[in-house]
Design a protein around this motif. Structure first.
Motif, mmCIF file in Angstrom:
data_model
loop_
_atom_site.group_PDB
_atom_site.id
_atom_site.type_symbol
_atom_site.label_atom_id
_atom_site.label_comp_id
_atom_site.label_asym_id
_atom_site.label_seq_id
_atom_site.Cartn_x
_atom_site.Cartn_y
_atom_site.Cartn_z
ATOM 1 N N GLY A 180 0.803 -1.218 0.000
ATOM 2 C CA GLY A 180 0.000 0.000 0.000
ATOM 3 C C GLY A 180 0.835 1.267 0.000
ATOM 4 O O GLY A 180 0.550 2.217 -0.740
ATOM 5 N N VAL A 184 0.844 4.253 -2.835
ATOM 6 C CA VAL A 184 0.572 5.671 -2.546
ATOM 7 C C VAL A 184 1.677 6.546 -3.136
ATOM 8 O O VAL A 184 1.399 7.568 -3.782
ATOM 9 N N LEU A 187 1.570 6.627 -7.026
ATOM 10 C CA LEU A 187 0.444 7.373 -7.584
ATOM 11 C C LEU A 187 0.746 8.863 -7.701
ATOM 12 O O LEU A 187 0.172 9.552 -8.552
ATOM 13 N N PRO A 192 -6.872 8.071 -6.451
ATOM 14 C CA PRO A 192 -7.612 6.845 -6.787
ATOM 15 C C PRO A 192 -9.058 6.919 -6.320
ATOM 16 O O PRO A 192 -9.356 7.439 -5.235
ATOM 17 N N PHE A 195 -10.199 0.750 -5.484
ATOM 18 C CA PHE A 195 -9.133 -0.247 -5.440
ATOM 19 C C PHE A 195 -9.771 -1.615 -5.606
ATOM 20 O O PHE A 195 -10.611 -2.022 -4.806
ATOM 21 N N LEU A 212 -4.164 3.509 1.223
ATOM 22 C CA LEU A 212 -4.696 4.480 0.270
ATOM 23 C C LEU A 212 -5.601 5.495 0.954
ATOM 24 O O LEU A 212 -5.547 6.700 0.654
ATOM 25 N N ARG A 213 -6.433 5.031 1.875
ATOM 26 C CA ARG A 213 -7.400 5.924 2.516
ATOM 27 C C ARG A 213 -6.747 6.904 3.489
ATOM 28 O O ARG A 213 -7.329 7.941 3.807
ATOM 29 N N HIS A 216 -6.024 9.314 0.710
ATOM 30 C CA HIS A 216 -7.187 9.631 -0.125
ATOM 31 C C HIS A 216 -8.432 9.017 0.526
ATOM 32 O O HIS A 216 -8.835 7.897 0.168
ATOM 33 N N VAL A 219 -11.382 6.922 -1.422
ATOM 34 C CA VAL A 219 -11.236 5.700 -2.217
ATOM 35 C C VAL A 219 -11.972 4.543 -1.551
ATOM 36 O O VAL A 219 -11.996 4.426 -0.332
#
Length: 333
Positions: A180, A184, A187, A192, A195, A212-213, A216, A219
């Motif tokens: 992960g 990140v 990207l 995003p 996923f 990711l969260r 972001h 997502v």
């Protein structure tokens, strides 16, 4: 038995962490594996006009060829962090796909006794390869499904330490801080929206989604499992062939990692094994990439989600491996 049932209550330990440096500093075999682990490319996948952008992690670039290299490394680091002499250990674990490979490689190099439990549907060449590395392999009747494989491993846990990937904090943590975190960073400024990941334990899906969260928050995850036994299915376990390394457990059991993150999911998709095998051929013809069956299922699902979201959105996924010889033989390539 020294392990809770897979459907017992479980919640992540948000303070959990592993000191990887301490482990690799003591064991050269682990240090060598770690140097080759991760850093896999993020590749852009061709999409039809009007679709969202699709990006995928090329996990076949790991040292033993799959995303499960990360999981195997973390599971063993957790054990070795206790300070025991590896030559006195007996580890027990089950596998429905790629995990057995890196576990057998690392345990062989460390001198750790390893017992692996697999379905008797596992290709014979793979079983022989595992045994050649010193692992004991216990085969379970395919009609008992993957839940039967897990139950057999739990029975054997009285003779050794069960790694228990479905309930391992190390599994989830590793995908958050390695898979992960890499994603990140790769990207960059791209945001995003979804996923997409096939679910075996759900460690990849939930661990990566958590990372990711953090950057972001909007997502959401998309769960992919075989149509022969989907995630959370009330049907009993079955021996029907499924695409590699993924699947529901049956009897209404939901993987603990995913169960605790269902509010972050945006859809549950299914792909049959015959369809996944045909998708391997399609992807090779359309993109030149050789994907295993679970990666092909992710590829097709990511394209479907991208078409639904449309231009301006971004879908990310993982390609767990490049396919086994038996899969490619079935695919006719």
């Amino acid at each position: 038995m020294n392990a809770d049932a897979v459907d017992a209550p479980w919640k992540p330990d948000l303070d959990y962490s592993l000191d990887l440096d301490a482990v690799t500093g003591r064991f050269p075999a682990m240090a060598d594996f770690r140097r080759k682990l991760g850093g896999t490319r993020l590749v852009e996948v061709p999409v039809p006009a009007g679709s969202a952008r699709v990006l995928a992690k090329a996990e076949w670039e790991n040292p033993c060829g799959s995303i499960k290299d990360r999981t195997a490394f973390a599971l063993l680091c957790e054990v070795l962090a206790d300070g025991d002499d590896p030559r006195g250990l007996h580890l027990v674990e089950y596998s429905g796909g790629n995990l057995a490979g890196p576990l057998s490689v690392l345990c062989g190099r460390l001198g750790v006794r390893l017992t692996l439990v697999l379905s008797d549907a596992t290709p014979g060449d793979y079983v022989r390869e595992l045994r050649s590395r010193g692992a004991a392999v216990d085969l379970v009747d395919r009609d008992e499904g993957f839940l039967g494989v897990m139950e057999r491993a739990r029975e054997l846990s009285g003779t050794g330490r069960l790694l228990y990937q479905h309930r391992s904090q190390a599994n989830l943590w590793m995908h958050r801080v390695s898979t992960g975190a890499e994603l990140v960073e790769q990207l960059g400024d791209a945001v995003p929206d979804r996923f997409v990941a096939s679910v075996g334990t759900g460690g990849t899906l939930v661990g990566v989604l958590s990372a990711l969260r953090e950057r972001h928050p909007g997502v959401r995850g998309v769960v992919v499992t075989p149509s022969e036994l989907p995630y959370g299915s009330d049907e009993p376990p079955n021996g029907r062939p499924k695409y590699a390394g993924s699947g529901g457990l049956g009897n209404g059991i939901r993987q603990p990692f995913v169960l605790g993150a269902e509010d972050r999911m945006d859809g549950y998709r299914t792909v049959s094994r015959p369809r996944a095998i045909s998708l391997m051929r399609e992807c090779l013809d359309e993109t030149g990439m050789r994907l295993g069956s679970s990666a092909a299922a992710n590829w097709r699902t990511a394209l479907d989600v991208a078409a639904e979201l449309g231009e301006g959105a971004t879908v990310v996924t993982v390609f767990p491996d490049a396919g086994s010889p038996s899969e490619w033989a079935e695919a006719g390539r």
